[in-house]
Design a protein around this motif. Sequence first.
Motif, short mmCIF file in Angstrom:
data_model
loop_
_atom_site.label_atom_id
_atom_site.label_comp_id
_atom_site.label_asym_id
_atom_site.label_seq_id
_atom_site.Cartn_x
_atom_site.Cartn_y
_atom_site.Cartn_z
N GLU A 17 12.63 -2.11 -7.33
CA GLU A 17 11.96 -0.89 -7.77
C GLU A 17 10.58 -0.87 -7.13
N LEU A 18 10.20 0.26 -6.54
CA LEU A 18 8.91 0.40 -5.87
C LEU A 18 8.00 1.28 -6.70
N GLU A 19 6.77 0.83 -6.88
CA GLU A 19 5.78 1.58 -7.64
C GLU A 19 5.09 2.60 -6.71
N VAL A 20 5.83 3.63 -6.36
CA VAL A 20 5.28 4.67 -5.49
C VAL A 20 4.49 5.71 -6.29
N THR A 21 4.26 5.41 -7.57
CA THR A 21 3.40 6.24 -8.41
C THR A 21 1.94 5.82 -8.26
N ALA A 22 1.70 4.69 -7.59
CA ALA A 22 0.33 4.20 -7.37
C ALA A 22 -0.39 5.08 -6.36
N ALA A 23 -1.70 5.15 -6.49
CA ALA A 23 -2.51 5.93 -5.55
C ALA A 23 -2.52 5.24 -4.19
N PRO A 24 -2.45 6.02 -3.11
CA PRO A 24 -2.62 5.42 -1.78
C PRO A 24 -4.02 4.82 -1.65
N PRO A 25 -4.20 3.86 -0.75
CA PRO A 25 -5.52 3.24 -0.59
C PRO A 25 -6.57 4.25 -0.13
N ASP A 81 0.85 -1.19 0.00
CA ASP A 81 0.00 0.00 0.00
C ASP A 81 0.89 1.24 0.00
N ASN A 82 0.77 2.04 -1.03
CA ASN A 82 1.60 3.23 -1.16
C ASN A 82 1.17 4.30 -0.16
N VAL A 83 2.12 4.90 0.52
CA VAL A 83 1.84 5.93 1.51
C VAL A 83 1.77 7.31 0.85
N ILE A 84 2.74 7.61 -0.01
CA ILE A 84 2.83 8.94 -0.64
C ILE A 84 2.94 8.76 -2.15
N LYS A 85 2.00 9.31 -2.90
CA LYS A 85 2.07 9.20 -4.36
C LYS A 85 3.17 10.10 -4.89
N LYS A 86 4.08 9.52 -5.66
CA LYS A 86 5.21 10.24 -6.26
C LYS A 86 5.06 10.24 -7.78
N SER A 87 5.82 11.08 -8.46
CA SER A 87 5.74 11.16 -9.92
C SER A 87 6.58 10.09 -10.60
N GLN A 88 7.54 9.49 -9.86
CA GLN A 88 8.40 8.45 -10.44
C GLN A 88 8.58 7.32 -9.44
N THR A 89 8.83 6.11 -9.98
CA THR A 89 9.16 4.98 -9.12
C THR A 89 10.50 5.25 -8.45
N VAL A 90 10.81 4.48 -7.44
CA VAL A 90 12.10 4.61 -6.76
C VAL A 90 12.75 3.23 -6.75
N SER A 91 14.06 3.21 -6.93
CA SER A 91 14.77 1.93 -6.94
C SER A 91 16.07 2.04 -6.17
N ALA A 99 -10.29 1.23 2.49
CA ALA A 99 -9.61 0.11 1.82
C ALA A 99 -9.35 -1.08 2.75
N TYR A 100 -9.00 -0.83 3.99
CA TYR A 100 -8.68 -1.93 4.89
C TYR A 100 -9.94 -2.67 5.34
N GLU A 101 -11.08 -1.98 5.32
CA GLU A 101 -12.35 -2.64 5.64
C GLU A 101 -12.85 -3.45 4.45
N THR A 102 -12.62 -2.95 3.23
CA THR A 102 -13.13 -3.63 2.04
C THR A 102 -12.13 -4.63 1.45
N GLY A 103 -10.87 -4.57 1.87
CA GLY A 103 -9.85 -5.46 1.34
C GLY A 103 -9.25 -4.99 0.02
N ASP A 104 -9.54 -3.76 -0.35
CA ASP A 104 -9.04 -3.20 -1.62
C ASP A 104 -7.65 -2.59 -1.40
N THR A 105 -6.67 -3.45 -1.14
CA THR A 105 -5.31 -3.00 -0.84
C THR A 105 -4.31 -3.73 -1.73
N GLY A 106 -3.04 -3.34 -1.61
CA GLY A 106 -1.98 -4.05 -2.31
C GLY A 106 -1.86 -3.72 -3.78
N HIS A 107 -2.07 -2.47 -4.14
CA HIS A 107 -2.03 -2.08 -5.56
C HIS A 107 -0.67 -1.60 -6.05
N ALA A 108 0.23 -1.23 -5.13
CA ALA A 108 1.56 -0.79 -5.55
C ALA A 108 2.46 -2.02 -5.68
#
Length: 183
Positions: free
Chosen positions: A153-161, A59-69, A165-174
């Motif tokens: 490489e981390l996909e920190v460009t993904a939207a945070p949950p 789950d991404n905490v902070i949406k960034k413009s580029q991935t980080v590696s 999300a934790y109630e519905t299980g809609d997590t783990g997108h990054a």
Amino acid sequence: MKDARAIELETLDSGYRFEYSATASLESEPDKYKRADRPASSFTDGLDSDGRRHVGVGDNVIKKSQTVSGPVALVSTIEQVMEFLTDGIPPGTIAVIDDSGGTLTAPIIEGFAGVICLGGTVRSHLGILAREYDVPTLMNCKINDLKNGDMVELEVTAAPPAADAYETGDTGHARIWLIENEG
């Protein structure tokens, strides 16, 4: 206060023993660094066109413009933190930690290029510290084996949950990729 003490004594009398996440480490719980609760088959087989292998999600905490590696450092002991405090954190290091409290890594978090945390939520103490220090961080991660020095490489460009999300299980997108071919 007496009520709380009575509940604690009743719980202890039942045989239950409290376990503190801060006492967990790579040596005492090595399986945390190879999570079986999300099978490897759910990740992409083979290398993608960029020479990366999909090895995890979070789950991404902070949406960034580029991935980080960068190279992985499995951080699980006070001795490691003391070494990083004394010698510095190598540039580009991506920390892999199991405790979402952030207590262990709080003194050095701003020195990491990114963090992979195997527990917690984006609202955990570590998530708050990551936002405060602007450190790209994935929480609640499910990963395949990662070793010290692996390039990821981390996909920190993904939207945070979303808030629910934790109630519905809609997590783990990054996504987390292992970089096997830098060429």
